[in-house]
Motif scaffolding. Sequence first.
Motif, mmCIF file in Angstrom:
data_model
loop_
_atom_site.group_PDB
_atom_site.id
_atom_site.type_symbol
_atom_site.label_atom_id
_atom_site.label_comp_id
_atom_site.label_asym_id
_atom_site.label_seq_id
_atom_site.Cartn_x
_atom_site.Cartn_y
_atom_site.Cartn_z
ATOM 1 N N ARG A 132 0.821 -1.212 0.000
ATOM 2 C CA ARG A 132 0.000 0.000 0.000
ATOM 3 C C ARG A 132 0.859 1.268 0.000
ATOM 4 O O ARG A 132 0.578 2.232 -0.717
ATOM 5 C CB ARG A 132 -0.907 -0.006 1.245
ATOM 6 N N TYR A 135 2.462 1.850 -3.347
ATOM 7 C CA TYR A 135 1.396 2.212 -4.292
ATOM 8 C C TYR A 135 1.035 3.699 -4.169
ATOM 9 O O TYR A 135 0.901 4.403 -5.178
ATOM 10 C CB TYR A 135 0.171 1.330 -4.018
ATOM 11 N N GLU A 136 0.933 4.162 -2.944
ATOM 12 C CA GLU A 136 0.508 5.558 -2.738
ATOM 13 C C GLU A 136 1.567 6.566 -3.181
ATOM 14 O O GLU A 136 1.242 7.603 -3.754
ATOM 15 C CB GLU A 136 0.110 5.776 -1.280
ATOM 16 N N ASN A 155 -3.384 -1.513 -6.508
ATOM 17 C CA ASN A 155 -2.790 -1.954 -5.254
ATOM 18 C C ASN A 155 -3.150 -3.435 -5.035
ATOM 19 O O ASN A 155 -3.906 -3.813 -4.171
ATOM 20 C CB ASN A 155 -3.307 -1.078 -4.103
#
Lengths: 255, 255, 255, 255
Positions: A132, A135-136, A155
């Motif tokens: 996560r 991904y962000e 994600n």
Amino acid sequence: MVDTVKEGEWVLLYYNEKKSYVVRVERGRVFHTTHGSIDLAKLIGLPYGSFVETNVGEKLVVTRTRFVDRLEGLQRTTQVIYPKDLGYILLEAGVGPGSTVVEAGTGTGFLAATLAWYVRPSGRVYTYEVRRDFYEIALKNFESLGVLPYITPKNKDIQEGIEEDNVDAVILDLPTPWKVTEDAASKLVNGGVLVVFVPTTTQVERTLLSLKKTGLKMVEVTEIMARKYQPVPGEFRPHSIGVTHTGYVISARKL
Amino acid sequence: MVDTVKEGEWVLLYYNEKKSYVVRVERGRVFHTTHGSIDLAKLIGLPYGSFVETNVGEKLVVTRTRFVDRLEGLQRTTQVIYPKDLGYILLEAGVGPGSTVVEAGTGTGFLAATLAWYVRPSGRVYTYEVRRDFYEIALKNFESLGVLPYITPKNKDIQEGIEEDNVDAVILDLPTPWKVTEDAASKLVNGGVLVVFVPTTTQVERTLLSLKKTGLKMVEVTEIMARKYQPVPGEFRPHSIGVTHTGYVISARKL
Amino acid sequence: MVDTVKEGEWVLLYYNEKKSYVVRVERGRVFHTTHGSIDLAKLIGLPYGSFVETNVGEKLVVTRTRFVDRLEGLQRTTQVIYPKDLGYILLEAGVGPGSTVVEAGTGTGFLAATLAWYVRPSGRVYTYEVRRDFYEIALKNFESLGVLPYITPKNKDIQEGIEEDNVDAVILDLPTPWKVTEDAASKLVNGGVLVVFVPTTTQVERTLLSLKKTGLKMVEVTEIMARKYQPVPGEFRPHSIGVTHTGYVISARKL
Amino acid sequence: MVDTVKEGEWVLLYYNEKKSYVVRVERGRVFHTTHGSIDLAKLIGLPYGSFVETNVGEKLVVTRTRFVDRLEGLQRTTQVIYPKDLGYILLEAGVGPGSTVVEAGTGTGFLAATLAWYVRPSGRVYTYEVRRDFYEIALKNFESLGVLPYITPKNKDIQEGIEEDNVDAVILDLPTPWKVTEDAASKLVNGGVLVVFVPTTTQVERTLLSLKKTGLKMVEVTEIMARKYQPVPGEFRPHSIGVTHTGYVISARKL
């Protein structure tokens, strides 16, 4: 007609042959260099090629960036891919304007962003990242590079299945690509290319073994080495110390 | 929906891991392989991925091509640039969809065609070739690759002056690039890149000297080496013999 | 005082920068070149540096040989080791005048002969070769090079046990070195070096695994690459095509 | 019979795979490591392979050295030559037991010392160094390595003339070798070898030009690249960062 710096653009701030900086122009941000700091809002409206002065009076040239320059300005979470490998992977994967590509893992996003920049305006890149936090950050990187319109970031763990089909290329920059090669092969169009990038020969061997089960053909393994030279006439020579390895590029084709 | 071969498309005819062929599908042409000949008209309408039989009963798989495959099928007049260098030059020059690029000399056209394929659909490549015979063959090559809409080929000596201005990149693959560097520098936009590709260190030194007069900065010289490996699990190793040199990539920026 | 050619000596016959020959001077032998043939007896008594004429009137310069030149003149049975690797192995193994070395497999004998030439006059090389035919040709090669006084050639399988003890170095150029590493380690003196030369990364991995059982330390793996350049001032550059791989040199030390 | 450490010998003190030290055993000297210090007199009489304890209780294995290990322990004044180049130069120059060699500039003495170690016991190395301070440190280095009996060090400028004649090889590791090539050529025996080691391509070109005046033939230019690998089974790969250039080896022969 003079071209001027606009908000949201990337600029290269050139100090000398040893030192330059790449930054995205955002209001309300102060950029710190070893030659003093610059309020980035000051850059907006400046003609490209003009000087900007730091708070301690040092001058830097405000210059347009290439795509690879902008990558240098991104926040990094993982080991990134170098231009020497990016360029080779691009051609080897047959990726260009209009291509549909699946890529994993996203990581910092260098590879997905580069692919996206090159499939513009009609192609698309689907990129998978299981973590996560990575991904962000990658999402922000895609936005700041302006390539998000051409990317579908996910994600998700690519090992749980590639959701796209009839793709032109699947490009894997993962620790265990052999867990994905069979699925990847099934999602390629005829003539489509699977490209795997791994740092160790052990990983190459496991990937090669896994390829036997996929039916993919025309398997190739290539290592791209870039040697940088000292650009001094009268003293031309390679640098003494440098990058001696990044990874191996494996490719295979769907027939 | 099955995708089928159409006239004018390029196909890869796969025999085995050691032997495959790349050819453009044209009516009225017979293609000769070491495994027999094929009337190319027979391919039209065949689904990609199916077999075609030669006149002696050997079977080849009809496969879609990547862009770099098609280059292999072109008529050659000069030493051509390899994918390892093409990919690096592309990224180093900052060339992508929408870019405006000047290139010389055209030669066989590998470099101009590749640039054209990547600046699609809104960019343009201007390529200079002083020799009439090379120019004409390159023209045919561009047509058969389908990239002519993105190229302006010129049968002119680039040493007599670059006619374009405000270009994103100038890429020189010439024996005497130092005669063009000053003019090239003056035609670049801010942030634009001059890339020179030469095989000898003597040429690198003369080019570096000439760059001092241009005011271009951020000079870099890089050599890209590609090492091919034997893709055999259990016997993984580089090939014994291979390409050990093509050329040096010099780049410099307009500030 | 002029030095003249004697029977049994090796000579280099120089025709031009592209073509020269290396041969041992033996009475009753006619040497065939692409520029005609030479009765080698004619060379005896000629001052070094003088010309010899072939039966078709072409002239070659009669020149003294280096040790590595003579290797070129030997009958070959197996893949041989190149000077770039020989030199590195020599220093890495710590072998010099007076050293005691075990080597296997003998093969053509390049490695054993080179080691022997360098341990002269007080050192000794023990070399193992399982195949009778290779052993016999190697024996002749050692004789003709004049290094037999410093070598003990054995027509034995080194996997059945190294018969020497307290040796300074064991050097393995075998397909399955991992079967010998443990025995080799037990026969080294303190500070002694085991060197393994293998072409594939798969062999490197198996050897590295086997080393864990030996207690040897300071393990290193090195690949030596030699790039040959075109020696032309004004056109200096690496050759386009050349050797891209021979093997990996693994070394480990007895503490 | 156990072999023990004697005064004046070099020892390798092994701590772990990342850290070891090389030092000459001298009474009255305390050797400082990052793991504590050792009174070197304590080593005398210890069996090789035993442990020695530092003043803070850390244990190091006392190990015999190879010749190249000892070089690591010397005081340095100049850029030194690496084993990869030393080994190649040795074979390329045809230098071995009994050879007569001229070398310049001495510098730290790595090259002269290595040559001396390999021409033992009947050969000789004449080495020229123009700087008094370098000459004096090299002299001490030769003494501590035990190779002084085979070397004639000269505090002279080799550009003022090579005083030896009929030498087997002349080896130049100088900034301006082209000033010496003609004299060097005249001092070689028939078949003798001139070897020049220089870091830049500019120097290679000037040297190649100068060779044309010497009448030397069989000119070759070679670059030796050593790539170090991470010796880990299951994660075998080259190191990421390393030495990418040292120099070019030029050789030519007297016919």
